[in-house]
Design a protein around this motif. Structure first.
Motif, PDB file in Angstrom:
ATOM      1  N   ASP A 170      44.506 -46.351  12.570  1.00  0.00           N
ATOM      2  CA  ASP A 170      43.879 -47.642  12.828  1.00  0.00           C
ATOM      3  C   ASP A 170      44.904 -48.747  12.569  1.00  0.00           C
ATOM      4  OD1 ASP A 170      42.374 -50.172  11.981  1.00  0.00           O
ATOM      5  OD2 ASP A 170      40.728 -48.927  12.691  1.00  0.00           O
ATOM      6  N   SER A 171      44.939 -49.749  13.424  1.00  0.00           N
ATOM      7  CA  SER A 171      45.961 -50.802  13.314  1.00  0.00           C
ATOM      8  C   SER A 171      45.915 -51.532  11.976  1.00  0.00           C
ATOM      9  CB  SER A 171      45.826 -51.792  14.468  1.00  0.00           C
ATOM     10  OG  SER A 171      44.583 -52.456  14.417  1.00  0.00           O
ATOM     11  N   ARG A 172      44.768 -51.557  11.317  1.00  0.00           N
ATOM     12  CA  ARG A 172      44.679 -52.217  10.005  1.00  0.00           C
ATOM     13  C   ARG A 172      45.427 -51.451   8.923  1.00  0.00           C
ATOM     14  NH1 ARG A 172      38.411 -52.857  11.015  1.00  0.00           N
ATOM     15  NH2 ARG A 172      38.973 -50.852  11.888  1.00  0.00           N
ATOM     16  N   ASN A 173      45.763 -50.192   9.199  1.00  0.00           N
ATOM     17  CA  ASN A 173      46.460 -49.356   8.221  1.00  0.00           C
ATOM     18  C   ASN A 173      47.967 -49.288   8.462  1.00  0.00           C
ATOM     19  OD1 ASN A 173      44.026 -48.737   6.959  1.00  0.00           O
ATOM     20  ND2 ASN A 173      43.647 -47.062   8.382  1.00  0.00           N
ATOM     21  N   ARG A 174      48.473 -50.052   9.421  1.00  0.00           N
ATOM     22  CA  ARG A 174      49.911 -50.030   9.703  1.00  0.00           C
ATOM     23  C   ARG A 174      50.680 -50.525   8.484  1.00  0.00           C
ATOM     24  NH1 ARG A 174      51.567 -52.082  15.615  1.00  0.00           N
ATOM     25  NH2 ARG A 174      53.430 -52.469  14.368  1.00  0.00           N
ATOM     26  N   PRO A 175      51.727 -49.812   8.074  1.00  0.00           N
ATOM     27  CA  PRO A 175      52.476 -50.226   6.885  1.00  0.00           C
ATOM     28  C   PRO A 175      53.132 -51.599   7.044  1.00  0.00           C
ATOM     29  CG  PRO A 175      53.528 -48.338   7.956  1.00  0.00           C
ATOM     30  CD  PRO A 175      52.223 -48.560   8.637  1.00  0.00           C
ATOM     31  N   ASP A 176      53.595 -51.934   8.252  1.00  0.00           N
ATOM     32  CA  ASP A 176      54.232 -53.245   8.432  1.00  0.00           C
ATOM     33  C   ASP A 176      53.247 -54.385   8.178  1.00  0.00           C
ATOM     34  OD1 ASP A 176      52.922 -52.396  10.812  1.00  0.00           O
ATOM     35  OD2 ASP A 176      54.113 -53.770  12.028  1.00  0.00           O
ATOM     36  N   ILE A 177      52.005 -54.213   8.589  1.00  0.00           N
ATOM     37  CA  ILE A 177      50.994 -55.246   8.364  1.00  0.00           C
ATOM     38  C   ILE A 177      50.694 -55.367   6.872  1.00  0.00           C
ATOM     39  CG2 ILE A 177      48.557 -55.832   8.755  1.00  0.00           C
ATOM     40  CD1 ILE A 177      48.887 -54.679  11.574  1.00  0.00           C
ATOM     41  N   ARG A 178      50.621 -54.240   6.190  1.00  0.00           N
ATOM     42  CA  ARG A 178      50.346 -54.275   4.737  1.00  0.00           C
ATOM     43  C   ARG A 178      51.483 -54.943   3.966  1.00  0.00           C
ATOM     44  NH1 ARG A 178      46.340 -50.304   2.679  1.00  0.00           N
ATOM     45  NH2 ARG A 178      45.099 -49.780   4.494  1.00  0.00           N
ATOM     46  N   TRP A 179      52.756 -54.626   4.340  1.00  0.00           N
ATOM     47  CA  TRP A 179      53.889 -55.277   3.681  1.00  0.00           C
ATOM     48  C   TRP A 179      53.871 -56.777   3.953  1.00  0.00           C
ATOM     49  CZ3 TRP A 179      55.893 -52.958  -0.142  1.00  0.00           C
ATOM     50  CH2 TRP A 179      56.173 -51.591  -0.144  1.00  0.00           C
ATOM     51  N   LEU A 180      53.598 -57.152   5.196  1.00  0.00           N
ATOM     52  CA  LEU A 180      53.584 -58.571   5.552  1.00  0.00           C
ATOM     53  C   LEU A 180      52.493 -59.315   4.792  1.00  0.00           C
ATOM     54  CD1 LEU A 180      55.003 -60.634   7.338  1.00  0.00           C
ATOM     55  CD2 LEU A 180      53.347 -60.110   9.129  1.00  0.00           C
ATOM     56  N   ALA A 181      51.322 -58.710   4.671  1.00  0.00           N
ATOM     57  CA  ALA A 181      50.218 -59.334   3.930  1.00  0.00           C
ATOM     58  C   ALA A 181      50.593 -59.541   2.465  1.00  0.00           C
ATOM     59  CB  ALA A 181      48.956 -58.482   4.034  1.00  0.00           C
ATOM     60  N   GLY A 182      51.456 -58.689   1.931  1.00  0.00           N
ATOM     61  CA  GLY A 182      51.902 -58.818   0.551  1.00  0.00           C
ATOM     62  C   GLY A 182      53.113 -59.724   0.386  1.00  0.00           C
ATOM     63  N   GLY A 183      53.567 -60.344   1.477  1.00  0.00           N
ATOM     64  CA  GLY A 183      54.695 -61.267   1.409  1.00  0.00           C
ATOM     65  C   GLY A 183      56.056 -60.613   1.482  1.00  0.00           C
ATOM     66  N   GLU A 184      56.102 -59.321   1.760  1.00  0.00           N
ATOM     67  CA  GLU A 184      57.359 -58.580   1.832  1.00  0.00           C
ATOM     68  C   GLU A 184      57.853 -58.554   3.281  1.00  0.00           C
ATOM     69  OE1 GLU A 184      59.054 -57.125  -0.655  1.00  0.00           O
ATOM     70  OE2 GLU A 184      57.626 -57.491  -2.272  1.00  0.00           O
ATOM     71  N   VAL A 185      58.438 -59.666   3.729  1.00  0.00           N
ATOM     72  CA  VAL A 185      58.806 -59.832   5.139  1.00  0.00           C
ATOM     73  C   VAL A 185      59.874 -58.832   5.571  1.00  0.00           C
ATOM     74  CG1 VAL A 185      59.737 -61.449   6.854  1.00  0.00           C
ATOM     75  CG2 VAL A 185      58.132 -62.268   5.119  1.00  0.00           C
ATOM     76  N   LYS A 186      60.923 -58.644   4.771  1.00  0.00           N
ATOM     77  CA  LYS A 186      61.995 -57.723   5.160  1.00  0.00           C
ATOM     78  C   LYS A 186      61.493 -56.280   5.221  1.00  0.00           C
ATOM     79  CE  LYS A 186      65.999 -60.396   3.849  1.00  0.00           C
ATOM     80  NZ  LYS A 186      67.292 -60.400   3.236  1.00  0.00           N
ATOM     81  N   ARG A 187      60.685 -55.880   4.240  1.00  0.00           N
ATOM     82  CA  ARG A 187      60.139 -54.523   4.256  1.00  0.00           C
ATOM     83  C   ARG A 187      59.183 -54.350   5.453  1.00  0.00           C
ATOM     84  NH1 ARG A 187      58.823 -52.483  -1.797  1.00  0.00           N
ATOM     85  NH2 ARG A 187      59.426 -50.452  -0.979  1.00  0.00           N
TER      86      ARG A 187
END
Length: 196
Positions: A170-187
């Motif tokens: 599911d797109s809500r579980n994508r790791p890039d989205i989770r990192w971005l939501a946590g403020g980790e732009v580079k990750r």
């Protein structure tokens, strides 16, 4: 909703109404064409709504055009055609967007079309007689033979709740989205590149 294919992306979705009132599902492949200061978004795919009484409608989507993308007053318009088919009842509705008749004083969000009979056994054959005329604004209302069937000022949108359990893809579980939501732009960027 789930991205089921790498670029060009294919989106698959499933939406279930409360109490089994309806079920919407389908897939969509997006294509984007860029111009100097404009964008055309075209989607292909097949969508289906199944109702509690067993009725089923298949439909596709028109295109979206965005003008003045980089400078000027941005405008979003729906253009092209959209088709709805009810094979069980032999009905087909084709809507044309963007004031196709060139009526004076009509905004660009205007659509018009007709409901016709068709033979589900030979769907490629020309549609039958016009049964009803449809017109309206995708931003505000829909009239069928002069009777208002939908009006945004009188109908409230349905609320949507995410299911308690989703698929890992599911797109809500994508790791890039989770990192971005946590403020980790580079990750997030690294995870996006690895995913695609």
């Amino acid at each position: 909703r789930e991205q089921t294919s790498p670029p060009p992306p294919v989106l698959a979705f499933l939406l279930c109404g409360r109490g089994g009132a309806f079920r919407m599902s389908g897939h969509q492949r997006a294509a984007v064409s860029l111009g100097l200061n404009k964008l055309l978004f075209t989607s292909t795919g097949r969508y289906e709504v199944t109702f509690a009484d067993g009725g089923r409608v298949h439909y596709d989507f028109p295109s979206d055009r965005v003008l003045n993308l980089c400078w000027g007053k941005m405008v979003h318009e729906v253009v092209g055609e959209q088709r709805f088919e009810d094979s069980r009842n032999g009905l087909r509705c084709t809507l044309r967007y963007g004031n196709p008749s060139g009526l004076p004083g009509v905004p660009s969000d205007w659509f018009e079309g007709d409901i016709r009979s068709f033979d589900p056994q030979s769907p490629a054959l020309e549609d039958g007689a016009v049964l009803s005329r449809v017109q309206g604004s995708w931003l505000g209302f829909c009239d069928v033979d002069g009777a208002r069937y939908w009006d945004i000022t009188k109908h409230s949108p349905m609320s949507v709740a995410a299911p308690a359990v989703t698929l890992p893809s599911d797109s809500r579980n994508r790791p890039d989205i989770r990192w971005l939501a946590g403020g980790e732009v580079k990750r997030a960027q690294g995870a996006k590149v690895a995913l695609e």
